[in-house]
Design a protein around this motif. Structure first.
Motif, mmCIF file in Angstrom:
data_model
loop_
_atom_site.group_PDB
_atom_site.id
_atom_site.type_symbol
_atom_site.label_atom_id
_atom_site.label_comp_id
_atom_site.label_asym_id
_atom_site.label_seq_id
_atom_site.Cartn_x
_atom_site.Cartn_y
_atom_site.Cartn_z
ATOM 1 N N ASP A 31 28.159 77.388 -24.807
ATOM 2 C CA ASP A 31 28.187 78.016 -26.123
ATOM 3 C C ASP A 31 29.549 77.863 -26.784
ATOM 4 O O ASP A 31 29.637 77.675 -28.006
ATOM 5 N N ILE A 32 30.606 77.920 -25.996
ATOM 6 C CA ILE A 32 31.955 77.746 -26.537
ATOM 7 C C ILE A 32 32.119 76.341 -27.112
ATOM 8 O O ILE A 32 32.651 76.162 -28.210
ATOM 9 N N LYS A 34 29.685 74.292 -28.141
ATOM 10 C CA LYS A 34 28.857 74.188 -29.349
ATOM 11 C C LYS A 34 29.549 74.846 -30.533
ATOM 12 O O LYS A 34 29.592 74.284 -31.629
ATOM 13 N N HIS A 35 30.094 76.022 -30.316
ATOM 14 C CA HIS A 35 30.791 76.730 -31.393
ATOM 15 C C HIS A 35 31.984 75.913 -31.888
ATOM 16 O O HIS A 35 32.218 75.822 -33.098
ATOM 17 N N ALA A 36 32.725 75.317 -30.972
ATOM 18 C CA ALA A 36 33.895 74.519 -31.350
ATOM 19 C C ALA A 36 33.485 73.318 -32.196
ATOM 20 O O ALA A 36 34.147 72.995 -33.194
ATOM 21 N N ILE A 37 32.389 72.664 -31.827
ATOM 22 C CA ILE A 37 31.925 71.502 -32.593
ATOM 23 C C ILE A 37 31.534 71.917 -34.009
ATOM 24 O O ILE A 37 31.884 71.247 -34.985
ATOM 25 N N VAL A 38 30.830 73.021 -34.122
ATOM 26 C CA VAL A 38 30.389 73.492 -35.442
ATOM 27 C C VAL A 38 31.582 73.974 -36.274
ATOM 28 O O VAL A 38 31.721 73.619 -37.450
ATOM 29 N N ALA A 39 32.452 74.762 -35.675
ATOM 30 C CA ALA A 39 33.549 75.382 -36.419
ATOM 31 C C ALA A 39 34.661 74.404 -36.794
ATOM 32 O O ALA A 39 35.318 74.583 -37.823
ATOM 33 N N PHE A 40 34.870 73.383 -35.961
ATOM 34 C CA PHE A 40 36.027 72.510 -36.173
ATOM 35 C C PHE A 40 35.651 71.033 -36.304
ATOM 36 O O PHE A 40 36.426 70.155 -35.960
ATOM 37 N N GLN A 41 34.447 70.760 -36.837
ATOM 38 C CA GLN A 41 33.987 69.371 -36.886
ATOM 39 C C GLN A 41 34.949 68.444 -37.621
ATOM 40 O O GLN A 41 35.073 67.279 -37.267
ATOM 41 N N SER A 42 35.663 68.936 -38.592
ATOM 42 C CA SER A 42 36.569 68.068 -39.355
ATOM 43 C C SER A 42 37.861 67.760 -38.602
ATOM 44 O O SER A 42 38.623 66.888 -39.017
ATOM 45 N N ASN A 43 38.100 68.452 -37.490
ATOM 46 C CA ASN A 43 39.324 68.237 -36.714
ATOM 47 C C ASN A 43 39.100 67.118 -35.699
ATOM 48 O O ASN A 43 38.455 67.316 -34.663
ATOM 49 N N ASN A 70 19.927 72.878 -25.357
ATOM 50 C CA ASN A 70 20.552 73.888 -26.216
ATOM 51 C C ASN A 70 21.108 73.299 -27.511
ATOM 52 O O ASN A 70 21.949 73.912 -28.165
ATOM 53 N N GLY A 71 20.667 72.095 -27.864
ATOM 54 C CA GLY A 71 20.958 71.562 -29.195
ATOM 55 C C GLY A 71 22.239 70.787 -29.373
ATOM 56 O O GLY A 71 22.721 70.648 -30.503
ATOM 57 N N ILE A 72 22.797 70.250 -28.307
ATOM 58 C CA ILE A 72 24.071 69.539 -28.447
ATOM 59 C C ILE A 72 23.902 68.154 -29.078
ATOM 60 O O ILE A 72 24.816 67.647 -29.737
ATOM 61 N N LYS A 109 15.491 61.122 -25.801
ATOM 62 C CA LYS A 109 14.581 61.448 -26.910
ATOM 63 C C LYS A 109 15.275 62.351 -27.934
ATOM 64 O O LYS A 109 15.158 62.137 -29.146
ATOM 65 N N ALA A 110 16.018 63.342 -27.449
ATOM 66 C CA ALA A 110 16.717 64.261 -28.356
ATOM 67 C C ALA A 110 17.763 63.520 -29.184
ATOM 68 O O ALA A 110 17.904 63.758 -30.388
ATOM 69 N N PHE A 111 18.486 62.601 -28.561
ATOM 70 C CA PHE A 111 19.480 61.822 -29.304
ATOM 71 C C PHE A 111 18.792 60.875 -30.287
ATOM 72 O O PHE A 111 19.265 60.696 -31.413
ATOM 73 N N PHE A 112 17.689 60.294 -29.864
ATOM 74 C CA PHE A 112 16.927 59.399 -30.738
ATOM 75 C C PHE A 112 16.473 60.159 -31.984
ATOM 76 O O PHE A 112 16.622 59.674 -33.111
#
Length: 174
Positions: A31-32, A34-43, A70-72, A109-112
């Motif tokens: 979860d940490i 995932k949160h980092a990817i969402v919160a800091f995607q521009s970094n 879990n949606g990564i 499949k999820a990445f596809f």
């Protein structure tokens, strides 16, 4: 941001055995990340740290499956696409995709479904002369299609075969 980057860097350095991957998952590490990817995607630097730790966690097949469940996958694809002009970030992102799809048809499949073929192809075009981008893209493609043959047609439609042939010629000439 610096604290998150340091935390991710430390985790990726410590996750050298499969049981450590499980401990990170049990402690809420997925979860940490995932949160980092969402919160800091521009970094850019932080996304590189995220890709490194995800690749390390993929060393445990169970954790690798849970990450994707879990949606990564869409988050990784979105981040690679966002940073598609940064060869260093692309190299790490494609390596992450390769690791997360290795021997796992459901992850592939999820990445596809998250448009990985298009993003991989675009990275290969953008960084045509970068051997490490081409190598990691090739691994990602191989891992995605090896247990999910239906995906091959999408990669062929995009024109990946020509790029792979050109890369093979370059290797043979050197």
């Amino acid at each position: 941001e610096l604290l998150v980057s340091d935390l991710l860097s430390t985790i990726s350095a410590l996750v050298v055995r499969t049981e450590f991957c499980k401990k990170v998952e049990d402690a809420g590490g997925l979860d940490i990340i995932k949160h980092a990817i969402v919160a800091f995607q521009s970094n850019d630097k932080l996304m590189r740290q995220c890709f490194k730790v995800l690749k390390a966690l993929a060393g445990n097949d169970e954790v690798k499956i849970h990450l994707v469940q879990n949606g990564i996958a869409p988050l990784v694809i979105s981040s690679v696409n966002y940073h598609k002009n940064s060869n260093t970030t692309v190299i790490l992102g494609l390596g992450c995709i390769a690791a997360l799809t290795l021997r796992c048809a459901e992850n592939s499949k999820a990445f596809f479904e998250a448009d990985a073929p298009e993003v991989i192809y675009n990275c290969m075009i953008t960084h045509r002369e970068d051997a490490n981008v081409q190598k990691n893209a090739s691994w990602a493609i191989r891992n995605m299609v090896s247990r999910s043959r239906y995906q091959t047609n999408k990669f062929l439609e995009l024109g990946v075969e020509e790029i792979l042939k050109d890369n093979l010629k370059k290797i043979c000439q050197s």
